[in-house]
Structure formats: structure tokens, C-alpha cells
Motif scaffolding. Structure first.
Motif, PDB file in Angstrom:
ATOM      1  N   GLU A 194       0.834  -1.214   0.000  1.00  0.00           N
ATOM      2  CA  GLU A 194       0.000   0.000   0.000  1.00  0.00           C
ATOM      3  C   GLU A 194       0.862   1.255   0.000  1.00  0.00           C
ATOM      4  O   GLU A 194       0.515   2.254  -0.624  1.00  0.00           O
ATOM      5  N   VAL A 195       1.983   1.203   0.727  1.00  0.00           N
ATOM      6  CA  VAL A 195       2.885   2.368   0.757  1.00  0.00           C
ATOM      7  C   VAL A 195       3.407   2.654  -0.646  1.00  0.00           C
ATOM      8  O   VAL A 195       3.395   3.802  -1.112  1.00  0.00           O
ATOM      9  N   ILE A 196       3.856   1.595  -1.339  1.00  0.00           N
ATOM     10  CA  ILE A 196       4.397   1.792  -2.690  1.00  0.00           C
ATOM     11  C   ILE A 196       3.301   2.320  -3.629  1.00  0.00           C
ATOM     12  O   ILE A 196       3.552   3.211  -4.443  1.00  0.00           O
ATOM     13  N   GLU A 197       2.071   1.785  -3.498  1.00  0.00           N
ATOM     14  CA  GLU A 197       0.965   2.294  -4.323  1.00  0.00           C
ATOM     15  C   GLU A 197       0.757   3.783  -4.070  1.00  0.00           C
ATOM     16  O   GLU A 197       0.462   4.551  -4.989  1.00  0.00           O
ATOM     17  N   HIS A 198       0.890   4.167  -2.800  1.00  0.00           N
ATOM     18  CA  HIS A 198       0.735   5.601  -2.479  1.00  0.00           C
ATOM     19  C   HIS A 198       1.739   6.448  -3.259  1.00  0.00           C
ATOM     20  O   HIS A 198       1.372   7.407  -3.936  1.00  0.00           O
ATOM     21  N   TYR A 199       3.016   6.087  -3.170  1.00  0.00           N
ATOM     22  CA  TYR A 199       4.038   6.897  -3.850  1.00  0.00           C
ATOM     23  C   TYR A 199       3.908   6.781  -5.370  1.00  0.00           C
ATOM     24  O   TYR A 199       4.197   7.723  -6.100  1.00  0.00           O
ATOM     25  N   ASP A 200       3.451   5.599  -5.854  1.00  0.00           N
ATOM     26  CA  ASP A 200       3.390   5.404  -7.298  1.00  0.00           C
ATOM     27  C   ASP A 200       2.207   6.141  -7.914  1.00  0.00           C
ATOM     28  O   ASP A 200       2.356   6.814  -8.938  1.00  0.00           O
ATOM     29  N   ASN A 201       1.035   6.003  -7.283  1.00  0.00           N
ATOM     30  CA  ASN A 201      -0.168   6.520  -7.944  1.00  0.00           C
ATOM     31  C   ASN A 201      -1.219   6.978  -6.946  1.00  0.00           C
ATOM     32  O   ASN A 201      -2.406   6.905  -7.223  1.00  0.00           O
TER      33      ASN A 201
ATOM     34  N   GLU B 134       5.151  -3.212 -12.263  1.00  0.00           N
ATOM     35  CA  GLU B 134       4.886  -4.132 -11.153  1.00  0.00           C
ATOM     36  C   GLU B 134       6.193  -4.740 -10.638  1.00  0.00           C
ATOM     37  O   GLU B 134       6.400  -4.889  -9.441  1.00  0.00           O
ATOM     38  N   GLN B 135       7.081  -5.090 -11.592  1.00  0.00           N
ATOM     39  CA  GLN B 135       8.371  -5.664 -11.196  1.00  0.00           C
ATOM     40  C   GLN B 135       9.167  -4.670 -10.351  1.00  0.00           C
ATOM     41  O   GLN B 135       9.780  -5.033  -9.335  1.00  0.00           O
ATOM     42  N   GLU B 136       9.153  -3.396 -10.754  1.00  0.00           N
ATOM     43  CA  GLU B 136       9.911  -2.387 -10.002  1.00  0.00           C
ATOM     44  C   GLU B 136       9.364  -2.225  -8.584  1.00  0.00           C
ATOM     45  O   GLU B 136      10.125  -2.058  -7.620  1.00  0.00           O
ATOM     46  N   LYS B 137       8.042  -2.292  -8.466  1.00  0.00           N
ATOM     47  CA  LYS B 137       7.446  -2.187  -7.118  1.00  0.00           C
ATOM     48  C   LYS B 137       7.917  -3.361  -6.249  1.00  0.00           C
ATOM     49  O   LYS B 137       8.307  -3.171  -5.099  1.00  0.00           O
ATOM     50  N   GLU B 138       7.884  -4.564  -6.831  1.00  0.00           N
ATOM     51  CA  GLU B 138       8.352  -5.747  -6.089  1.00  0.00           C
ATOM     52  C   GLU B 138       9.812  -5.596  -5.674  1.00  0.00           C
ATOM     53  O   GLU B 138      10.210  -5.981  -4.579  1.00  0.00           O
TER      54      GLU B 138
END
Ligand code: HEC
Ligand code: HEC
Length: 371
Positions: free
Chosen positions: A299-306, A338-342
Motif C-alpha cells: 500500500e505504501v508503494i501504491e501511495h508513492y506510485d499513484n 509491477e516488477q519495479e514495485k516488487e
């Protein structure tokens, strides 16, 4: 009496375990040995509160001492648990009267390299920060007169004499001992540290994650996650230059944004700016952000991403950090794959330090008493 017994045991251990130390002054400095890449720390310890063995041990006892709370039910460790890298796993924490504060408990790690404490930076010294929860009505809700009286009854006077050469227990000395313990909470044996020392070979994903974490993206040229712009260097915490380490990372719009640093400086430009926390042991300290709004690192990464919200104080490093060209005024997005988020999450997991959360020096000294 129990506390005096503990003192005898500890002193016995200090002298008994290591014959070389028999003649060492108990007030000699406690060795810390942080890695050089954390930066110098000699000037980060106040002259009037050097870290000594006795002071550290006393601070450790006070950190776990429930007598410091109004109804003897809570210690600092209730909200700062070693197994959880000194947080409590809650979005907001109830104090002894069951009233929840507005913000989430903070991980206590590598505090030596920080200059302002709490989410909005209202304390400049760990000493003063450490006193506050004891008195705070929604935390430990205890008066110092009463706390000191109880400590005297428990036999602590001798411990304060030994640690500070002091006649009596004072509020100031309680803060100093607690600060000595907390400045010693150094985490430097994560996989990432082992990698920096050449002792661990990261997986391809961890390696990519590290690079993304520390890279400021340039559209069409360089892909990055932009994290290291604010979570600096191996400490992964904010700059320690004044309030430079405080940022608005886009959690809210102007309508619902929390005051943050503005509550301390009074400057509207500081609205919504919060302390950039260290990400060390971050996989152990959910939920995330000052109000614990995110349950997972995904969820944190989703926040920064989009998920960035526009506001008048949104940080320039967020506005300018994107992997695609964006028009001014558009909601800033990172455009990670998606790979970068992982990969970034794999890197964040590298920051977990099992030795830190199981270090017996930092554990509850009263464990056997069921305290
Ligand atoms: C009821 C839960 C609770 C208790 C008990 C508690 N804390 Fe905290 N602690 C918090 C919360 C919540 C914050 C964030 C406060 C804020 O931002 O205003 C915090 C923040 C801190 C920080 C700042 C860390 C940083 O990186 O800026 C320190 C240091 C700290 N606490 C030490 C202590 C000590 C020492 C005690 C015991 C005397 C203690 N705490 C007791 C919940 C608690
Ligand atoms: C503009 C500066 C900035 C950038 C860029 C940034 N952060 Fe943060 N980060 C912060 C601040 C400030 C907070 C605390 C915000 C709050 O709670 O109000 C934070 C909080 C966090 C937290 C929660 C920490 C906790 O203890 O609850 C995580 C996890 C995190 N950031 C990871 C990242 C990652 C991963 C990136 C890159 C994708 C990143 N950050 C980019 C400034 C930044």
C-alpha cells in the motif's frame, strides 16, 4: 528490593563475565561501535550526558519500568516493543486510561543521527522527549513526584547514585538515563549492512530494488523510485540539518491535511510536513505513516506510485520525481512497473535486522519477574 537484587546481578555480570574488565570504572563509556557509514556521532552525544555502562543499564530498567505510569500498568516498552523494532503494531496507541493518541508509535532506531523527535519535531533532545510520555495524560499519566517516590521505594536511589553520582532521583536524571538507553539502540546488522560490508550477495531483485530506491528518475533516461531523495543513505532517515528532513509526502489534500511541523514553527509553509522516519526494520513496523493509515508495504508503494494527493505544500522532490514526462499541475505519479514495485519492496525487506530485535542488551531486564 527486586531492583537492588537486579543491580547486584548486573554488577556481578559486568565484573564476572569478562575478567579483563574487572578494573574498569563502572562509569566508563559504553562502547557503541556503529558503522562508519552512519557518520560521526561523537558530537551527537551531549557533553552533560555521556553514555556510561551504569547509565545505560539504569535507562534500560526505566524503559521497562511500569512504576512510571499512573496505575503501574504501562511502561515505555508497552508502545515500543523490541520484537517490533520498538513500535507496537497499532495505528494509534491507547494510554493507561484507554484514550488513543492521534499519531502512531514510532520505531526507536539509530536515534543518535536525528535532531528533532516525534512526527512533528516538537522535541530537540531525546532527554526531553523521554520525560513527556510519563506525564502525558493520554499516555502514562503519572506525576513526577509520585513516580520518584515509587522509584525510591523500589531501591532505585542507589542506581541513580552510581550512574550520576547524584544524591536523589530527579525528573532530569530520569530523562538522561532513558536517553542513554535509547541512543544505544543501534541497528546495523541487516542484510543491507552485510551487503555493504561485503558479507552478503543480494538477489537480483534486491539489487535492482536498492538502485531504484536511491535513484531520482529522469524520464526516458533513468528509472528510479525516488525514495532516497528523502530517506537518505544507509540510515534511510531524513536530513539532520534543522527541519530539512521534514517533508509533505502527499498523504492528504489542503482540506484535510494535518498540521505537522506547522504546529511547531507556526509557518503555513510547514503545514503537512512530517519527520522522515528511518526505514530500518520497516517490514516489522506496520501499520505505516504518522496515522498508521497503510497496513502493508504494498500500500505504501501504491501511495508513492499513484496515490499522491496535491496540496500547496507538497514536496518538490515528489512533484519532480517521475519516470514519465508530466504536465505541470498534473497529479504527480511515479509510473513504476509491477516488477519495479516488487524490487523496491525486496530492498525494504533487506533492512530487517534480526540481531537488533533479539539483542539481549535491549530486552526487558525484569522478564523473569513477569513485570
Ligand atoms: C501510549 C503509547 C506510548 C508510550 C507509553 C510511550 N510512547 Fe514513545 N511514542 C509514542 C507515540 C504515539 C509517538 C509519536 C508521538 C508524536 O509524534 O507526537 C512516540 C514517539 C517517541 C519518540 C520519538 C522518536 C523519533 O524518532 O522521533 C521517542 C524517543 C519515544 N517515543 C520514547 C518513549 C519513551 C522513553 C517512553 C517511556 C517514558 C515512551 N516513548 C512511552 C507512543 C508511546
Ligand atoms: C519527499 C520526501 C519523501 C520521498 C520522496 C519518499 N518518502 Fe517515504 N516518507 C517521507 C515522510 C515525510 C514520511 C512520513 C510521512 C507521514 O507519516 O506523515 C515517510 C514515510 C514513509 C514510510 C512509513 C514509515 C513509518 O514508519 O510509518 C515508508 C514505508 C516510506 N516512507 C517509504 C518510502 C519509499 C519506499 C519511497 C520511494 C518509493 C519513499 N518513501 C519516498 C518522505 C518521503
Amino acid at each position: 528490593m527486586t531492583k537492588i537484587f537486579y543491580l547486584i546481578v548486573i554488577t556481578g555480570l559486568l565484573i564476572g563475565c569478562n575478567p579483563k574488565e574487572t578494573n574498569i570504572d563502572p562509569n566508563s563509556e559504553r562502547e557503541l561501535n556503529p558503522p562508519e557509514y552512519f557518520g560521526s556521532y561523537s558530537n551527537r552525544i551531549p557533553d552533560d550526558n555521556p553514555i556510561t555502562r551504569k547509565g545505560f543499564e539504569l535507562g534500560r530498567m526505566l524503559f521497562y519500568e511500569k512504576k512510571l505510569s499512573g496505575d503501574n500498568s504501562m511502561s515505555c516498552a508497552s508502545c515500543h516493543q523490541q520484537k517490533k523494532a520498538f513500535t507496537d503494531g497499532l495505528a494509534t496507541s491507547p494510554g493507561i486510561d484507554g484514550v488513543n493518541g492521534k499519531v502512531s508509535s514510532m520505531s526507536l532506531v539509530n536515534l543518535m543521527w536525528a535532531e528533532h523527535f516525534t512526527w512533528n519535531g516538537k522535541f530537540e533532545q531525546i532527554e526531553s522527549q523521554s520525560i513527556e510520555p510519563i506525564r502525558n495524560p493520554i499516555e502514562m499519566h503519572e506525576s513526577f513526584d509520585h513516580a520518584i517516590q515509587e522509584l525510591e521505594e523500589e531501591g532505585y536511589t542507589t542506581l541513580f547514585q552510581e550512574a550520576f553520582n547524584a544524591e536523589e532521583i530527579t525528573e532530569d536524571l530520569i530523562g538522561k538515563a532513558l536517553a542513554q538507553f535509547q541512543r544505544s539502540l543501534i541497528s546495523s546488522n541487516s542484510k543491507y549492512d552485510q551487503y555493504l560490508r561485503g558479507e552478503y550477495e543480494p538477489s537480483p531483485s534486491e539489487k535492482r530494488g536498492e538502485r531504484l530506491f536511491f535513484t531520482h528518475p529522469i524520464p526516458g533516461q533513468l528509472r528510479g523510485g525516488n525514495c532516497g531523495d528523502c530517506h537518505l543513505g544507509p540510515l534511510t532517515s531524513g536530513a539532520i540539518d534543522g527541519f530539512q528532513g521534514f517533508h509533505n509526502n502527499g498523504l492528504d489534500t489542503d482540506e484535510n491535511i494535518d498540521e505537522g511541523l506547522m504546529a511547531v514553527t507556526g509557518d503555513p509553509k510547514d503545514k503537512g510536513r512530517f519527520k522522515t522516519p528511518s526505514l530500518r526494520n520497516i517490514a516489522l513496523t506496520a501499520p505505516y505513516m504518522h496515522d498508521g493509515r497503510f497496513e502493508t508495504l504494498e500500500e505504501v508503494i501504491e501511495h508513492y506510485d499513484n496515490g499522491i494527493h496535491q496540496s500547496s505544500t507538497l514536496d518538490i522532490l515528489i512533484i519532480e520525481g517521475s519516470n514519465e514526462n508530466q504536465d505541470a499541475g498534473e497529479r504527480p505519479r511515479l509510473f513504476l512497473t509491477e516488477q519495479e514495485k516488487e524490487d523496491i519492496i525486496a530492498f525494504l525487506h533487506m533492512l530487517t535486522d534480526e540481531d537488533f530485535i533479539s539483542n539481549p542488551d535491549f530486552s526487558n531486564p525484569f522478564e523473569n519477574e513477569n513485570n
